[in-house]
Every structure is written in C-alpha cells, then in structure tokens.
Design an enzyme around this catalytic site. Structure first.
Site, short mmCIF file in Angstrom:
data_model
loop_
_atom_site.label_atom_id
_atom_site.label_comp_id
_atom_site.label_asym_id
_atom_site.label_seq_id
_atom_site.Cartn_x
_atom_site.Cartn_y
_atom_site.Cartn_z
N TYR A 1 13.80 -8.61 -55.18
CA TYR A 1 13.96 -8.23 -56.58
C TYR A 1 15.34 -7.66 -56.83
O TYR A 1 15.88 -6.94 -55.99
CB TYR A 1 12.91 -7.15 -56.91
N ASP B 1 20.56 3.17 -67.29
CA ASP B 1 19.77 1.96 -67.59
C ASP B 1 19.39 1.97 -69.08
O ASP B 1 18.25 2.16 -69.44
CB ASP B 1 18.51 2.01 -66.70
N ASP C 1 15.50 -8.84 -63.03
CA ASP C 1 15.27 -8.09 -64.27
C ASP C 1 16.35 -8.49 -65.28
O ASP C 1 17.52 -8.17 -65.09
CB ASP C 1 15.38 -6.60 -63.90
N ASP D 1 16.23 -7.54 -68.49
CA ASP D 1 16.07 -6.62 -69.64
C ASP D 1 15.43 -7.34 -70.83
O ASP D 1 14.35 -7.87 -70.70
CB ASP D 1 17.42 -5.98 -70.01
N HIS E 1 12.10 -11.38 -65.31
CA HIS E 1 11.20 -10.72 -66.25
C HIS E 1 11.99 -10.23 -67.44
O HIS E 1 13.11 -9.72 -67.32
CB HIS E 1 10.33 -9.64 -65.60
N GLU F 1 11.58 -8.20 -71.27
CA GLU F 1 10.69 -7.19 -71.86
C GLU F 1 10.72 -7.17 -73.38
O GLU F 1 11.65 -7.69 -74.01
CB GLU F 1 11.05 -5.81 -71.29
N CYS G 1 14.75 2.91 -69.65
CA CYS G 1 13.91 2.72 -68.47
C CYS G 1 12.46 2.77 -68.95
O CYS G 1 12.11 3.53 -69.85
CB CYS G 1 14.18 3.84 -67.48
N ARG H 1 7.33 -8.92 -69.72
CA ARG H 1 7.03 -7.51 -69.49
C ARG H 1 6.74 -6.84 -70.82
O ARG H 1 7.45 -7.07 -71.79
CB ARG H 1 8.24 -6.84 -68.81
N GLU I 1 4.07 -2.62 -68.07
CA GLU I 1 4.93 -1.55 -67.54
C GLU I 1 4.33 -0.16 -67.76
O GLU I 1 3.60 0.08 -68.74
CB GLU I 1 6.31 -1.66 -68.21
N ASN J 1 4.46 -2.35 -61.15
CA ASN J 1 5.74 -1.75 -60.76
C ASN J 1 5.49 -0.35 -60.22
O ASN J 1 5.20 0.57 -60.98
CB ASN J 1 6.67 -1.70 -61.98
#
Ligand SMILES: C[C@](O)(C(=O)O)[C@H](CC(=O)O)C(=O)O
Ligand SMILES: [Mg+2]
Length: 295
Positions: free
Chosen positions: A43, A58, A85, A87, A112, A114, A122, A157, A187, A209
């Site tokens: 990952y 983040d 990731d 985002d 992924h 989101e 985050c 996500r 999440e 996660n």
C-alpha cells in the site's frame, strides 16, 4: 510465462489470502523488505506521501504527480500488487480519468478514492466533510470509464460514517458499487459488527483500515476474519516506527555525542545488503571486471 496484470494479481491475492494483509510501504526499499517477509500486496498511503515525501499534513495538499513519483519508484522495486491512496481523485471527471490512466501506466494494481470534499482530512480526524452521494457516484463512473485495463481495481472509500451514520454510509457504498466500484473501504469504523453489516450489504470485498491512534480499535486478524473483512490495511505502522527510530537516533547523537546507545535499533549493513540482493550485484560486477581484464 503468462503475464498477469497487477490488478489481476491484487484480485487473486484477495481471493487467496482471507483476509489479505496489506502493509503500507514508504520507499522502494521497505517494499522489498515487506515482500521478503511474505506479504502478498502493498500500500502507498496518501498521508505518508504528504508527511514523509513532502513534509506536509494530510489535508489534500499533495498532487497526483507527488504520489505518482513514489508509486513509480515502488512498483519498479517489487513484483507485488500495489494499492494506492488517490485521495479524492484530484479534481473533476477529467482529472479523475487522467489519474486512473496514469496509475495504470505506473504499474499500480488498485486505487482507493474517497467521498470527502477536495479539501480533505485524515479519515480519523474530526470535522470531515463529504460530497453528496451523487457527486461521488459521478467520481466512480469517471474512474470506471477511464480504465484502460478491466482488471485494475477501483475501490470506493466512504468517510460518511461520522457525519451521516452507518445506514446512510451503507447506502452510499451500495450506490458506489452500482456505479462500478470493485471493492469498498468503509473508513473509521468503530465496531466489528459494522464491518459485518457493510460486507453483507455491498456484496463485494471490503477493506478494514487498522491505523494506529485513530477511531478504529486495533482489531486482530482473527477478529476481522470473523466480521467477514476481506482486506486488512496496516497503512502507517512501518513509517510511524521508522520515524520514531530516526528521532531517537537524531536525539541520541545530539545529546550524547555518539551513536553507541542506539546501534541496537539500527539495521545492520549486512541486513541492508540482504534485502537489496547486494552480493549478487557485487559478484556480477567482479565477473564483468574479470572478463574485461582477461580480454
Ligand atoms: C489511510 C489513510 O488515508 C492514509 O493516507 O494512509 C489515512 C491514515 C491515517 O491517517 O491514519 C486515513 O485517512 O485513514
Ligand atoms: Mg489517505
């Protein structure tokens, strides 16, 4: 040898190891160590790229290019499928299409994306804002349409649990799957039973996660297996440990004037070389040198 695409390798890994343990890797080198230890998928964390590659929080500051640089380095150093990731996909439909194409080209297996707003946070911090279900469905459709390789995995996500509750979050996940998402990442889940409910409702593989210092308890592999979780993500553990070790080394040398007291937390030169396959390179170099001399 028949070529298996990275996406297919990720899908196979999800089938073969139940639940599949996926570890975050910060660098090409840690990817090699994780592969040697026996992990079947890796990952790349958005939070890690932001903090460790850019020295930034983040908060949606890093760009597609920033993550691609790290992704290319890592996919070049390992045979394992890599989940990345991305985002929020970094923009509207055209940006998302460009993102998907770029990550497929970089040899990535899965991403992924989101449902947070562009100014994301985050997933385990307060005051996250999500876009509407419809807007996220459009993001997923844009990603699926742009796919130049059908095996490439698009994971949706949802960050909606905190603001909308479990039922609404499940409805969102169902809509994302209907729009073409292959897998789902609910999440900041707080109980095993929630995972069970999500898995049953979506009918596709789900990811848990298990990040440290967050909203989700550090459930064990067995507990998550009993909740029908397909993939367990340990996104950040390795880099948290690496950073803590680096800090200790810096402090010790500054305070004591020697690194003697921290030698035992360091990787030895022998170990460093081991995971690089260093000696086989050196041997090759010697052979080439001998051959050149003999001419
Ligand atoms: C998984 C995650 O998106 C990441 O970037 O690694 C973060 C992890 C974290 O900050 O603990 C997240 O938003 O959960
Ligand atoms: Mg992230």
């Amino acid at each position: 040898m028949t070529y298996i695409t990275p996406g297919q390798r990720f899908r196979n890994a999800v089938q073969e190891e139940q639940p599949l343990q996926v570890v975050g890797t910060l660098t090409a080198y840690t990817a090699r160590m994780a592969e040697a230890v026996g992990y079947k998928a890796l990952y790349i964390s958005g939070g890690a790229v932001a903090a460790n590659s850019l020295g930034l929080p983040d908060l949606g500051i890093s760009t597609m290019e920033d993550v691609l640089i790290d992704a290319n380095r890592i996919t070049n150093a390992t045979e394992l499928p890599v989940l990345v990731d991305i985002d929020t996909g970094w923009g509207g439909a055209f940006n998302i299409a460009r993102t998907i194409k770029s990550f497929i080209k970089a040899g990535v297996a899965a991403v992924h994306m989101e449902d947070q707003t562009g100014t994301k946070r985050c997933g385990h911090r307060p005051n996250k804002a999500v876009v509407s279900k419809e807007e996220m469905v459009d993001r997923i459709k844009a990603a699926v349409d742009a796919r130049t390789d059908d095996s490439f995995v698009i994971m949706a996500r949802s960050d909606a649990l905190a603001s909308e509750g479990l039922e609404r979050m499940i409805e969102r996940c169902q809509a994302y799957v209907e729009a073409g998402a292959d897998m789902v990442f609910p999440e900041a889940i707080t109980s095993l039973n929630m995972y069970k409910k999500v898995r049953e409702a979506v009918g596709v593989p789900i990811l848990a996660n298990i990040t440290e210092f967050g909203q989700t308890p550090l459930f064990t592999r067995d507990e998550l297996a009993s909740a029908d979780v397909d993939i367990i993500l340990y996104c950040c553990g390795a880099y948290r440990a690496m950073n803590a070790a680096a800090l200790k080394v810096y402090q010790e040398i500054r305070e004591q004037g020697t690194q003697q007291g921290v030698i035992d937390i360091m990787q030895s030169r022998a170990d460093l070389y081991h995971y690089l396959n260093y000696h086989s390179y050196e041997q090759k170099l010697d052979e080439l040198y001998q051959a050149a001399k003999a001419k």
